[in-house]
Motif scaffolding. Structure first.
Motif, PDB file in Angstrom:
ATOM      1  N   ASN A  62       0.803  -1.228   0.000  1.00  9.46           N
ATOM      2  CA  ASN A  62       0.000   0.000   0.000  1.00  9.46           C
ATOM      3  C   ASN A  62       0.835   1.278   0.000  1.00  9.46           C
ATOM      4  O   ASN A  62       0.353   2.340   0.387  1.00  9.46           O
ATOM      5  CB  ASN A  62      -0.945   0.029   1.214  1.00  9.46           C
ATOM      6  CG  ASN A  62      -1.857  -1.171   1.265  1.00  9.46           C
ATOM      7  OD1 ASN A  62      -2.494  -1.520   0.280  1.00  9.46           O
ATOM      8  ND2 ASN A  62      -1.900  -1.839   2.423  1.00  9.46           N
ATOM      9  N   MET A  63       2.087   1.161  -0.453  1.00  9.02           N
ATOM     10  CA  MET A  63       2.967   2.330  -0.497  1.00  9.02           C
ATOM     11  C   MET A  63       3.438   2.646  -1.907  1.00  9.02           C
ATOM     12  O   MET A  63       4.141   3.637  -2.116  1.00  9.02           O
ATOM     13  CB  MET A  63       4.184   2.103   0.418  1.00  9.02           C
ATOM     14  CG  MET A  63       3.851   1.919   1.891  1.00  9.02           C
ATOM     15  SD  MET A  63       3.421   3.451   2.716  1.00  9.02           S
ATOM     16  CE  MET A  63       5.041   4.184   2.922  1.00  9.02           C
ATOM     17  N   PHE A 378       5.019   6.969   6.956  1.00  6.73           N
ATOM     18  CA  PHE A 378       6.157   7.887   6.958  1.00  6.73           C
ATOM     19  C   PHE A 378       7.292   7.252   6.173  1.00  6.73           C
ATOM     20  O   PHE A 378       7.575   6.061   6.338  1.00  6.73           O
ATOM     21  CB  PHE A 378       6.605   8.189   8.386  1.00  6.73           C
ATOM     22  CG  PHE A 378       7.905   8.944   8.468  1.00  6.73           C
ATOM     23  CD1 PHE A 378       7.941  10.323   8.257  1.00  6.73           C
ATOM     24  CD2 PHE A 378       9.098   8.289   8.732  1.00  6.73           C
ATOM     25  CE1 PHE A 378       9.135  11.019   8.323  1.00  6.73           C
ATOM     26  CE2 PHE A 378      10.298   8.977   8.805  1.00  6.73           C
ATOM     27  CZ  PHE A 378      10.318  10.348   8.602  1.00  6.73           C
ATOM     28  N   SER A 379       7.928   8.033   5.319  1.00  2.00           N
ATOM     29  CA  SER A 379       9.069   7.542   4.544  1.00  2.00           C
ATOM     30  C   SER A 379      10.108   8.643   4.423  1.00  2.00           C
ATOM     31  O   SER A 379       9.785   9.824   4.317  1.00  2.00           O
ATOM     32  CB  SER A 379       8.650   7.100   3.142  1.00  2.00           C
ATOM     33  OG  SER A 379       7.818   5.972   3.176  1.00  2.00           O
ATOM     34  N   VAL A 380      11.378   8.210   4.417  1.00  2.00           N
ATOM     35  CA  VAL A 380      12.483   9.114   4.167  1.00  2.00           C
ATOM     36  C   VAL A 380      13.483   8.360   3.303  1.00  2.00           C
ATOM     37  O   VAL A 380      13.669   7.149   3.469  1.00  2.00           O
ATOM     38  CB  VAL A 380      13.132   9.606   5.486  1.00  2.00           C
ATOM     39  CG1 VAL A 380      13.680   8.451   6.305  1.00  2.00           C
ATOM     40  CG2 VAL A 380      14.215  10.640   5.195  1.00  2.00           C
ATOM     41  N   GLY A 381      14.066   9.053   2.324  1.00  2.00           N
ATOM     42  CA  GLY A 381      14.988   8.366   1.428  1.00  2.00           C
ATOM     43  C   GLY A 381      16.028   9.299   0.842  1.00  2.00           C
ATOM     44  O   GLY A 381      15.859  10.532   0.837  1.00  2.00           O
ATOM     45  N   SER A 401      10.816   3.163   5.483  1.00  7.02           N
ATOM     46  CA  SER A 401       9.372   3.392   5.464  1.00  7.02           C
ATOM     47  C   SER A 401       8.716   2.697   6.632  1.00  7.02           C
ATOM     48  O   SER A 401       9.136   1.593   7.032  1.00  7.02           O
ATOM     49  CB  SER A 401       8.746   2.858   4.159  1.00  7.02           C
ATOM     50  OG  SER A 401       9.166   3.587   3.038  1.00  7.02           O
ATOM     51  N   MET A 402       7.682   3.334   7.187  1.00  5.51           N
ATOM     52  CA  MET A 402       6.848   2.697   8.198  1.00  5.51           C
ATOM     53  C   MET A 402       5.392   2.994   7.898  1.00  5.51           C
ATOM     54  O   MET A 402       5.068   4.012   7.290  1.00  5.51           O
ATOM     55  CB  MET A 402       7.200   3.181   9.608  1.00  5.51           C
ATOM     56  CG  MET A 402       7.012   4.674   9.868  1.00  5.51           C
ATOM     57  SD  MET A 402       5.298   5.271  10.156  1.00  5.51           S
ATOM     58  CE  MET A 402       4.871   4.371  11.617  1.00  5.51           C
ATOM     59  N   SER A 412       7.502  -1.827   9.177  1.00  3.74           N
ATOM     60  CA  SER A 412       8.596  -0.968   8.724  1.00  3.74           C
ATOM     61  C   SER A 412       9.626  -1.786   7.964  1.00  3.74           C
ATOM     62  O   SER A 412       9.691  -3.015   8.085  1.00  3.74           O
ATOM     63  CB  SER A 412       9.272  -0.268   9.918  1.00  3.74           C
ATOM     64  OG  SER A 412       9.944  -1.204  10.739  1.00  3.74           O
ATOM     65  N   PHE A 413      10.413  -1.083   7.164  1.00  7.78           N
ATOM     66  CA  PHE A 413      11.529  -1.720   6.460  1.00  7.78           C
ATOM     67  C   PHE A 413      12.586  -0.685   6.131  1.00  7.78           C
ATOM     68  O   PHE A 413      12.334   0.518   6.118  1.00  7.78           O
ATOM     69  CB  PHE A 413      11.026  -2.462   5.215  1.00  7.78           C
ATOM     70  CG  PHE A 413      11.144  -1.701   3.915  1.00  7.78           C
ATOM     71  CD1 PHE A 413      11.692  -2.297   2.803  1.00  7.78           C
ATOM     72  CD2 PHE A 413      10.686  -0.387   3.786  1.00  7.78           C
ATOM     73  CE1 PHE A 413      11.789  -1.619   1.594  1.00  7.78           C
ATOM     74  CE2 PHE A 413      10.780   0.292   2.590  1.00  7.78           C
ATOM     75  CZ  PHE A 413      11.347  -0.327   1.485  1.00  7.78           C
ATOM     76  N   GLN A 414      13.804  -1.167   5.911  1.00  6.09           N
ATOM     77  CA  GLN A 414      14.902  -0.349   5.427  1.00  6.09           C
ATOM     78  C   GLN A 414      15.441  -1.021   4.165  1.00  6.09           C
ATOM     79  O   GLN A 414      15.486  -2.246   4.074  1.00  6.09           O
ATOM     80  CB  GLN A 414      16.029  -0.232   6.458  1.00  6.09           C
ATOM     81  CG  GLN A 414      15.611   0.272   7.828  1.00  6.09           C
ATOM     82  CD  GLN A 414      15.122  -0.837   8.733  1.00  6.09           C
ATOM     83  OE1 GLN A 414      15.636  -1.950   8.715  1.00  6.09           O
ATOM     84  NE2 GLN A 414      14.115  -0.545   9.537  1.00  6.09           N
ATOM     85  N   LYS A 415      15.852  -0.200   3.212  1.00  2.00           N
ATOM     86  CA  LYS A 415      16.350  -0.752   1.952  1.00  2.00           C
ATOM     87  C   LYS A 415      17.544   0.044   1.463  1.00  2.00           C
ATOM     88  O   LYS A 415      17.557   1.275   1.523  1.00  2.00           O
ATOM     89  CB  LYS A 415      15.245  -0.731   0.877  1.00  2.00           C
ATOM     90  CG  LYS A 415      15.694  -1.319  -0.467  1.00  2.00           C
ATOM     91  CD  LYS A 415      14.534  -1.415  -1.449  1.00  2.00           C
ATOM     92  CE  LYS A 415      14.100  -0.072  -1.955  1.00  2.00           C
ATOM     93  NZ  LYS A 415      13.064  -0.166  -3.006  1.00  2.00           N
ATOM     94  N   ILE A 416      18.544  -0.684   0.973  1.00  2.00           N
ATOM     95  CA  ILE A 416      19.700  -0.059   0.344  1.00  2.00           C
ATOM     96  C   ILE A 416      19.813  -0.594  -1.074  1.00  2.00           C
ATOM     97  O   ILE A 416      19.597  -1.789  -1.320  1.00  2.00           O
ATOM     98  CB  ILE A 416      21.002  -0.316   1.138  1.00  2.00           C
ATOM     99  CG1 ILE A 416      22.166   0.442   0.500  1.00  2.00           C
ATOM    100  CG2 ILE A 416      21.300  -1.803   1.257  1.00  2.00           C
ATOM    101  CD1 ILE A 416      23.435   0.425   1.328  1.00  2.00           C
ATOM    102  N   SER A 417      20.074   0.302  -2.024  1.00  2.00           N
ATOM    103  CA  SER A 417      20.243  -0.088  -3.425  1.00  2.00           C
ATOM    104  C   SER A 417      21.560   0.472  -3.943  1.00  2.00           C
ATOM    105  O   SER A 417      21.854   1.661  -3.760  1.00  2.00           O
ATOM    106  CB  SER A 417      19.097   0.443  -4.289  1.00  2.00           C
ATOM    107  OG  SER A 417      17.858  -0.111  -3.919  1.00  2.00           O
TER     108      SER A 417
END
Length: 478
Positions: A62-63, A378-381, A401-402, A412-417
Motif C-alpha cells: 500500500n505504499m 512515513f518515509s524518508v529516502g 518506510s513505516m 517498517s523496512f529499510q532498503k539499500i540499493s
C-alpha cells in the motif's frame, strides 16, 4: 423485373452513401508540425530465493514506489503531440492536441512474453487526450479541455506525484499566476473502496445502475516571494452529485448492507507549497516543501498516490456521509550538488488519514466491505549520484518506510540499493537518459511486516526478515 432492378439500385446507392458517411477524410490545415515524447522502463531480474525471477518490489504494501522505485515493473508511455498554427501568421497563440498511450502488464509477466490477449497480459490505457491553447493573442492566458496528467510536484526517486495531482477529465483556464480547473470523476467499478460513483436508478420503474459524478473544482495561485522562491496556495471543492429525484437513501441489498443511494456529500482541500532554488549557480538545486489538508470526501492519498478524490476510509453509516474524515500530507524534497562529481537527492513523506466512522480499526463501506478507517505512513529516502565519468554514474540509495493500518502493529523496512549505471549519451547530469542499470537491492523487514507478509516480495517468499533483488534495467525519457 423492373421493380427488382430498382430495389437493387437503391441498395447499391444506400451502401455507397453509408460508406461515404462513415469514412472520415483527415485533411489537416494550418498544421505547424508534430512532436512525440516517451517514457519507459524495461528489464529482467533474478533472485537467490528461487534461482529465477520473482519480479516483485521490496517496498511495503500500500505504499507504491514510496521507498524506492528501482524494482518497478516494465512500463511504457508514448505521447504524440499535434501542433497547429493560427490562421494569421502574426498571431502568437500556441495550439496543441496531445494524447498519451500507456502500456503495462496486469501481472508479473514481462513485456516480451505478453500481449493484450494473454491471461493477465498487457493493458493499454489512454490517460491523456486534450487540446490546449496558450499565449492566446500574446497574453498570459491558457485554455485546455480534455483528459490530462495535470500534476507538477514529483519526488522522482520515489515515483510519487504529490500536492497537486489533479489528473483527470475536465477543463481549465490559466491567467498569469492564477489557475482554475475542474475534473469530473465517475465510474461503475464495484471493486473499489471509494464511495460508489453510481446509484440505483428506479426513475423509470426498473432498477438499473446509473452514474453519479463527483465534480472537483481547483483554484491555484502562485505568489513570487523572490527571484528564487515561489509560494503556491491551493483550494479544492469536491461535490458528489445527488441521486435521481432525491430518492430516499435505502440499502440495495438488505442482507449484504450495500448502500448505493446515499445523499450528496462534499469535501474541501487546503494546501501550501513552497518551491525554493538553493543555488545561484545550479538551477537544478532546490528545496520543495508542501503541506495539504483534506476534509470529508476529499481525504484521499494512499497506495503511493496523492489524488484527493480517492476517498480514504469508511463513511458514517448513520449519517450517510463523510463528516469528520480528514487527511494530512507533508512532503519535503531537496536536491543539490555536494561537489562537482556528487549530487544528493533526499525526500520526506508523511501522511495521516482517517475516515468518518468512529472506529480507529476497521469499519464498513457503503458497499458492505470492511476496510481500515485510519492509517499513518512515513518515509524518508536518499539518492547519491557519483559521476565516475560522463558515461558511468554510480547511484546509491537508502530508504526507510513505516506504516500503521488502524490499530495493527507498525510495519517498517529499510532498503539499500547500489546501482552502477551506464549513460551512453555521456551527459554528466542526474537527468541524463537512457540509463542502463545493474540493480542490487537489499531490504530488512521488522517482525510485524515479516509475520503479516506486508510486502509484495514477502507475499511470494514467505515470512523472512531479509529481501533481495538483482536486476538489469533500462529507463528512458525524451
Amino acid at each position: 423485373m423492373k421493380s427488382r432492378g430498382v430495389l437493387f439500385l437503391t441498395a447499391i446507392l444506400s451502401l455507397l452513401l453509408a460508406k461515404s458517411q462513415a469514412q472520415v477524410t483527415y485533411q489537416p490545415k494550418n498544421s505547424d508540425g508534430f512532436s512525440i515524447g516517451s517514457y519507459g522502463r524495461v528489464g529482467v531480474d533474478w533472485s537467490f530465493e528461487n534461482g529465477g525471477s520473482i519480479g516483485r518490489r521490496l517496498n511495503l504494501n500500500n505504499m507504491g514506489s514510496i521507498g524506492g522505485r528501482m524494482e518497478e515493473q516494465d512500463y511504457l508511455e508514448v505521447a504524440p503531440i499535434f501542433l497547429f498554427k493560427p490562421f494569421k501568421a502574426e498571431d502568437p497563440t500556441q495550439i496543441k492536441v496531445q494524447t498519451r498511450l500507456s502500456v503495462y502488464s496486469r501481472s508479473l509477466a514481462l513485456f516480451g512474453n505478453s500481449s493484450t490477449s494473454s491471461l493477465g497480459g498487457l493493458t493499454i490505457a489512454l490517460p491523456e487526450i486534450y487540446a490546449e491553447a496558450s499565449n492566446i493573442n500574446g497574453k498570459d492566458l491558457t485554455l485546455w479541455i480534455g483528459s490530462r496528467f495535470d500534476r507538477k510536484g514529483e519526488v522522482q526517486i520515489a515515483d510519487h506525484f504529490y500536492f497537486d495531482d489533479h489528473s483527470g477529465q475536465g477543463f481549465g483556464i490559466g491567467i498569469k499566476n492564477t489557475r482554475f480547473s475542474s475534473i469530473f470523476v465517475s465510474s461503475t467499478d464495484t471493486t473499489s473502496d471509494v464511495p460508489p460513483y453510481f446509484f440505483l436508478n428506479i426513475g423509470n420503474g426498473v432498477a438499473n445502475i446509473a452514474l453519479r459524478q463527483r465534480v472537483v473544482f481547483v483554484l491555484e495561485q502562485d505568489i513570487d516571494i523572490s527571484e528564487s522562491s515561489v509560494l503556491t496556495g491551493m483550494f479544492e471543492y469536491h461535490r458528489m452529485g445527488d441521486v435521481q429525484n432525491d430518492e430516499v437513501p435505502t440499502p440495495y441489498d438488505e442482507e449484504s448492507g450495500i448502500i448505493l443511494n446515499y445523499p450528496s456529500d462534499y469535501g474541501l482541500v487546503f494546501g501550501l507549497k513552497w518551491n525554493t532554488s538553493i543555488s545561484k549557480t545550479n538551477p537544478a538545486a532546490f528545496n520543495h516543501f508542501s503541506i495539504r489538508y483534506g476534509t470529508r470526501l476529499a481525504n484521499g492519498g494512499d497506495g503511493g498516490h496523492s489524488k484527493t478524490w480517492m476517498t480514504f476510509g469508511a463513511p458514517d453509516l448513520e449519517k450517510l456521509n463523510f463528516a469528520g474524515a480528514y487527511s494530512l500530507s507533508l512532503v519535503d524534497e531537496v536536491k543539490f550538488d555536494l561537489n562537482e562529481n556528487n549530487n544528493l537527492n533526499a525526500y520526506l513523506i508523511y501522511t495521516q488519514s482517517k475516515g468518518a466512522a468512529d472506529s480507529n480499526g476497521k469499519a464498513k463501506t457503503y458497499l458492505g466491505r470492511e476496510i481500515y478507517n485510519r492509517k499513518k505512513d512515513f518515509s524518508v529516502g536518499f539518492r547519491e549520484t557519483y559521476f565516475v565519468n560522463p558515461k558511468f554514474h554510480f547511484l546509491s540509495e537508502l530508504h526507510y518506510s513505516m506504516r500503521k493500518d488502524g490499530e495493527d502493529d507498525t510495519y517498517s523496512f529499510q532498503k539499500i540499493s547500489l546501482v552502477p549505471t551506464f549513460v551512453p549519451t555521456g551527459m554528466k547530469s542526474t537527468g541524463a537518459r537512457p540509463h542502463f542499470r545493474f540493480v542490487c537491492s537489499v531490504a530488512h523487514y521488522n517482525n510485524a511486516a515479516k509475520e503479516n507478509l506486508y510486502s509484495p516480495y514477502l507475499q511470494f517468499v514467505g515470512k523472512k526478515n531479509w529481501g533481495y533483488y538483482f536486476g538489469v534495467k533500462m529507463e528512458w525519457w525524451i
